[in-house]
Enzyme design. Structure first.
Site, PDB file in Angstrom:
ATOM      1  N   CYS A  60       0.827  -1.211   0.000  1.00 18.38           N
ATOM      2  CA  CYS A  60       0.000   0.000   0.000  1.00 18.38           C
ATOM      3  C   CYS A  60       0.857   1.254   0.000  1.00 18.38           C
ATOM      4  CB  CYS A  60      -0.935   0.009   1.206  1.00 18.38           C
ATOM      5  SG  CYS A  60      -2.160  -1.315   1.201  1.00 18.38           S
ATOM      6  N   ARG A 137      -8.289  -5.034  -2.468  1.00 18.96           N
ATOM      7  CA  ARG A 137      -7.584  -3.959  -3.181  1.00 18.96           C
ATOM      8  C   ARG A 137      -8.402  -3.707  -4.453  1.00 18.96           C
ATOM      9  NH1 ARG A 137      -2.576  -2.537  -1.929  1.00 18.96           N
ATOM     10  NH2 ARG A 137      -1.999  -4.557  -1.072  1.00 18.96           N
TER      11      ARG A 137
END
Length: 223
Positions: A60, A137
């Protein structure tokens, strides 16, 4: 934080229901790193809404550095970025401070807090029975009318491609200008495809057996 999935569209969208291309993006209000946000306030511009599993995680962090560096490229396409995770607002603040200090990059697009998973479930980012979004995601490409035009979903251990996000946005904007199609691997400046004819006379009149349905036309330019 409140969630309103149907106020603007006039349609009921059940939390946790699977969203599809062509659906109106569920509206919501929430706190973010840039202040209180309401999704419907973003109408009139393209929006890329994406979730990330958690703050202070390796993949991330690389994504946010890459997207922050590319933010101007999205802005040039009249597109805003908006991120979401289950972490708290102050966790977001601490993470963005770390990113700035470590990578000399300021993340200025909003990051939404979703500790109750209300937004994540409404968008199908989180399974109805899950207590966290560690495996999620997901990216939604939302047009200026609030319509979901494309979606992608990656596992937690594979990061997104910023260049592919921009290419997808370019392709969506190109096919909005004219009744054309974007072929595989299309990039701005390359030829697009003509919509195939639905008339039998055109099929028989074509120069060869593929011209009636597979024909290049013009060169799509970046919006």
């Amino acid at each position: 934080m409140t969630h309103d999935a149907s106020k603007d569209s006039g349609e009921h969208i059940a939390p946790g229901a699977g969203l599809r291309i062509g659906d109106i993006a569920p509206d919501f209000s929430a706190r973010s790193t840039t202040g209180d946000m309401r999704l419907s306030d973003c109408r009139g511009r393209w929006l890329v809404l994406f979730s990330h599993p958690a703050d202070f995680t390796p993949v991330c962090t690389t994504e946010f550095v890459a997207l922050a560096k590319a933010a101007d490229q999205f802005a040039q396409r009249e597109c805003d970025l908006m991120a979401l995770s289950v972490d708290s607002l102050f966790s977001h603040f601490a993470w963005l401070r770390m990113i700035r200090d470590r990578f000399d990059v300021e993340v200025r697009f909003p990051i939404i807090e979703d500790p109750t998973l209300v937004i994540g479930r409404a968008y199908g980012m989180v399974a109805p029975g899950d207590n966290d979004s560690a495996t999620v995601r997901t990216t939604f490409f939302i047009d200026p009318h609030g319509v979901i035009r494309a979606m992608t979903c990656y596992p937690a251990n594979v990061g997104r491609s910023t260049s592919e996000m921009l290419r997808t946005l370019d392709a969506l904007q190109a096919v909005d200008k004219d009744p054309v199609l974007a072929p595989a691997n299309w990039e701005p400046g390359e030829k697009l495809l003509r919509q195939p004819s639905a008339k039998l006379d055109d099929v028989f009149a074509a120069k060869d057996h593929t011209d009636w349905f597979l024909q290049e036309v013009g060169r799509g330019k970046r919006a």
